[in-house]
Design a protein around this motif. Structure first.
Motif, PDB file in Angstrom:
ATOM      1  N   GLN A 198       0.830  -1.205   0.000  1.00 48.84           N
ATOM      2  CA  GLN A 198       0.000   0.000   0.000  1.00 48.84           C
ATOM      3  C   GLN A 198       0.868   1.260   0.000  1.00 48.84           C
ATOM      4  OE1 GLN A 198      -2.502  -0.618   3.425  1.00 48.84           O
ATOM      5  NE2 GLN A 198      -4.128  -1.459   2.168  1.00 48.84           N
ATOM      6  N   GLY A 199       0.541   2.189  -0.865  1.00 51.15           N
ATOM      7  CA  GLY A 199       1.227   3.475  -0.919  1.00 51.15           C
ATOM      8  C   GLY A 199       2.572   3.428  -1.635  1.00 51.15           C
ATOM      9  N   VAL A 200       2.908   2.304  -2.245  1.00 55.39           N
ATOM     10  CA  VAL A 200       4.191   2.166  -2.938  1.00 55.39           C
ATOM     11  C   VAL A 200       3.909   1.889  -4.412  1.00 55.39           C
ATOM     12  CG1 VAL A 200       6.330   0.847  -3.055  1.00 55.39           C
ATOM     13  CG2 VAL A 200       5.233   1.215  -0.848  1.00 55.39           C
ATOM     14  N   SER A 201       4.560   2.661  -5.282  1.00 56.90           N
ATOM     15  CA  SER A 201       4.357   2.455  -6.715  1.00 56.90           C
ATOM     16  C   SER A 201       5.149   1.239  -7.181  1.00 56.90           C
ATOM     17  CB  SER A 201       4.805   3.690  -7.504  1.00 56.90           C
ATOM     18  OG  SER A 201       6.217   3.782  -7.494  1.00 56.90           O
ATOM     19  N   ILE A 202       4.786   0.680  -8.315  1.00 55.47           N
ATOM     20  CA  ILE A 202       5.496  -0.477  -8.859  1.00 55.47           C
ATOM     21  C   ILE A 202       6.947  -0.109  -9.168  1.00 55.47           C
ATOM     22  CG2 ILE A 202       4.828  -0.114 -11.268  1.00 55.47           C
ATOM     23  CD1 ILE A 202       5.187  -3.524  -9.518  1.00 55.47           C
ATOM     24  N   GLU A 203       7.186   1.133  -9.595  1.00 53.30           N
ATOM     25  CA  GLU A 203       8.559   1.580  -9.864  1.00 53.30           C
ATOM     26  C   GLU A 203       9.399   1.555  -8.592  1.00 53.30           C
ATOM     27  OE1 GLU A 203      11.023   5.316 -11.807  1.00 53.30           O
ATOM     28  OE2 GLU A 203       8.889   5.560 -11.377  1.00 53.30           O
ATOM     29  N   GLU A 204       8.837   2.019  -7.476  1.00 50.88           N
ATOM     30  CA  GLU A 204       9.557   1.996  -6.200  1.00 50.88           C
ATOM     31  C   GLU A 204       9.869   0.566  -5.767  1.00 50.88           C
ATOM     32  OE1 GLU A 204       7.941   6.001  -3.960  1.00 50.88           O
ATOM     33  OE2 GLU A 204       6.603   4.274  -4.096  1.00 50.88           O
ATOM     34  N   VAL A 205       8.926  -0.342  -5.977  1.00 49.97           N
ATOM     35  CA  VAL A 205       9.142  -1.750  -5.624  1.00 49.97           C
ATOM     36  C   VAL A 205      10.264  -2.327  -6.472  1.00 49.97           C
ATOM     37  CG1 VAL A 205       8.105  -4.058  -5.654  1.00 49.97           C
ATOM     38  CG2 VAL A 205       6.779  -2.123  -4.813  1.00 49.97           C
ATOM     39  N   MET A 206      10.268  -2.035  -7.762  1.00 49.94           N
ATOM     40  CA  MET A 206      11.274  -2.580  -8.673  1.00 49.94           C
ATOM     41  C   MET A 206      12.668  -2.007  -8.381  1.00 49.94           C
ATOM     42  SD  MET A 206       9.621  -4.739 -10.511  1.00 49.94           S
ATOM     43  CE  MET A 206      10.694  -5.115 -11.848  1.00 49.94           C
ATOM     44  N   LEU A 207      12.741  -0.736  -8.007  1.00 50.21           N
ATOM     45  CA  LEU A 207      14.029  -0.091  -7.760  1.00 50.21           C
ATOM     46  C   LEU A 207      14.606  -0.423  -6.383  1.00 50.21           C
ATOM     47  CD1 LEU A 207      13.398   3.434  -9.311  1.00 50.21           C
ATOM     48  CD2 LEU A 207      14.852   1.609 -10.213  1.00 50.21           C
ATOM     49  N   LYS A 208      13.753  -0.878  -5.473  1.00 45.06           N
ATOM     50  CA  LYS A 208      14.177  -1.117  -4.085  1.00 45.06           C
ATOM     51  C   LYS A 208      15.373  -2.045  -3.994  1.00 45.06           C
ATOM     52  CE  LYS A 208      12.511  -3.462  -0.026  1.00 45.06           C
ATOM     53  NZ  LYS A 208      12.843  -4.825  -0.356  1.00 45.06           N
ATOM     54  N   ASP A 209      15.386  -3.117  -4.725  1.00 47.03           N
ATOM     55  CA  ASP A 209      16.450  -4.109  -4.621  1.00 47.03           C
ATOM     56  C   ASP A 209      17.058  -4.387  -6.002  1.00 47.03           C
ATOM     57  OD1 ASP A 209      18.062  -5.928  -3.253  1.00 47.03           O
ATOM     58  OD2 ASP A 209      16.739  -7.592  -3.710  1.00 47.03           O
ATOM     59  N   LEU A 210      17.163  -3.352  -6.813  1.00 49.86           N
ATOM     60  CA  LEU A 210      17.648  -3.498  -8.188  1.00 49.86           C
ATOM     61  C   LEU A 210      19.131  -3.851  -8.215  1.00 49.86           C
ATOM     62  CD1 LEU A 210      16.927  -3.158 -11.224  1.00 49.86           C
ATOM     63  CD2 LEU A 210      17.793  -0.831 -11.009  1.00 49.86           C
ATOM     64  N   LYS A 211      19.450  -4.858  -9.010  1.00 46.04           N
ATOM     65  CA  LYS A 211      20.836  -5.255  -9.219  1.00 46.04           C
ATOM     66  C   LYS A 211      21.071  -5.285 -10.727  1.00 46.04           C
ATOM     67  CE  LYS A 211      21.018  -8.090  -5.073  1.00 46.04           C
ATOM     68  NZ  LYS A 211      19.865  -7.510  -4.501  1.00 46.04           N
ATOM     69  N   ILE A 254      17.932  -6.986 -12.494  1.00 45.94           N
ATOM     70  CA  ILE A 254      17.159  -7.986 -11.753  1.00 45.94           C
ATOM     71  C   ILE A 254      16.628  -7.332 -10.488  1.00 45.94           C
ATOM     72  CG2 ILE A 254      17.253 -10.208 -10.560  1.00 45.94           C
ATOM     73  CD1 ILE A 254      19.715 -10.840 -12.370  1.00 45.94           C
ATOM     74  N   SER A 255      15.349  -7.512 -10.225  1.00 40.21           N
ATOM     75  CA  SER A 255      14.735  -6.999  -9.002  1.00 40.21           C
ATOM     76  C   SER A 255      14.066  -8.132  -8.255  1.00 40.21           C
ATOM     77  CB  SER A 255      13.667  -5.946  -9.317  1.00 40.21           C
ATOM     78  OG  SER A 255      14.257  -4.752  -9.729  1.00 40.21           O
ATOM     79  N   THR A 256      14.020  -7.992  -6.946  1.00 39.05           N
ATOM     80  CA  THR A 256      13.289  -8.929  -6.112  1.00 39.05           C
ATOM     81  C   THR A 256      12.011  -8.235  -5.660  1.00 39.05           C
ATOM     82  OG1 THR A 256      15.367  -9.843  -5.312  1.00 39.05           O
ATOM     83  CG2 THR A 256      13.398 -10.323  -4.012  1.00 39.05           C
ATOM     84  N   VAL A 257      10.890  -8.877  -5.882  1.00 40.73           N
ATOM     85  CA  VAL A 257       9.605  -8.315  -5.478  1.00 40.73           C
ATOM     86  C   VAL A 257       8.944  -9.303  -4.532  1.00 40.73           C
ATOM     87  CG1 VAL A 257       7.350  -7.500  -6.250  1.00 40.73           C
ATOM     88  CG2 VAL A 257       9.370  -7.108  -7.674  1.00 40.73           C
ATOM     89  N   TYR A 258       8.727  -8.865  -3.296  1.00 48.21           N
ATOM     90  CA  TYR A 258       8.069  -9.704  -2.299  1.00 48.21           C
ATOM     91  C   TYR A 258       6.567  -9.463  -2.354  1.00 48.21           C
ATOM     92  CZ  TYR A 258      12.743 -10.110  -0.352  1.00 48.21           C
ATOM     93  OH  TYR A 258      14.078 -10.356  -0.178  1.00 48.21           O
ATOM     94  N   MET A 259       5.798 -10.537  -2.373  1.00 51.63           N
ATOM     95  CA  MET A 259       4.344 -10.397  -2.334  1.00 51.63           C
ATOM     96  C   MET A 259       3.743 -11.693  -1.829  1.00 51.63           C
ATOM     97  SD  MET A 259       3.258 -10.682  -6.380  1.00 51.63           S
ATOM     98  CE  MET A 259       4.382  -9.458  -6.947  1.00 51.63           C
TER      99      MET A 259
END
Length: 146
Positions: free
Chosen positions: A109-122, A133-138
């Motif tokens: 909630q309150g987080v854009s998909i771009e922020e999720v993708m950039l959070k753990d970007l390698k 490569i990004s890690t997305v937890y859900m």
């Protein structure tokens, strides 16, 4: 080097701490950036660590530990966490912080998909081809609704 939008902050940079440079090549897990920053501040200017800063940095270290396999805490991270907890005994218990972090980790909630993708970007590059490569937890419930 700072990005162009941060160039005005260049004169305020005292030191750059790179976790990859701190790794001794052993099988020990790479230290978190936060634990390296705390270690440096404790050595150079321990009076700068307030309870609020200790809370923030400790949370960052615990999050790094929590996101690793088997919730492994390195010797250096344990040492830094213990020093912070000794200096500030009113900090909430580790289990409480980890519980809150785990709850929010899967709450988008309150987080854009771009922020999720950039959070753990390698990024990996061989010079010609770049792979990101990004890690997305859900949770499975969220995935089922996509």
């Amino acid at each position: 080097l700072l990005d162009s939008e941060d160039k005005s902050l260049e004169s305020a940079v005292v030191k750059v701490i790179n976790p990859e440079e701190q790794c001794d090549g052993s099988l020990e897990l790479q230290a978190s950036s936060s634990s390296l920053v705390v270690k440096e501040i404790l050595q150079e200017a321990p009076e700068l660590i307030t309870q609020q800063l200790a809370y923030l940095l400790r949370g960052s270290i615990l999050f790094k530990c929590m996101s690793l396999e088997a919730d492994r805490v390195t010797e250096q991270q344990e040492k830094v966490l213990s020093i912070l907890e000794e200096k500030f005994p009113d900090l909430p218990p580790r289990e409480e912080i980890i519980s809150v972090l785990q709850e929010t980790q899967f709450n988008p909630q309150g987080v854009s998909i771009e922020e999720v993708m950039l959070k753990d970007l390698k990024e990996i590059s061989d010079g010609e081809i770049k792979v990101a490569i990004s890690t997305v937890y859900m949770t499975l419930e969220v995935r089922g609704n996509l």
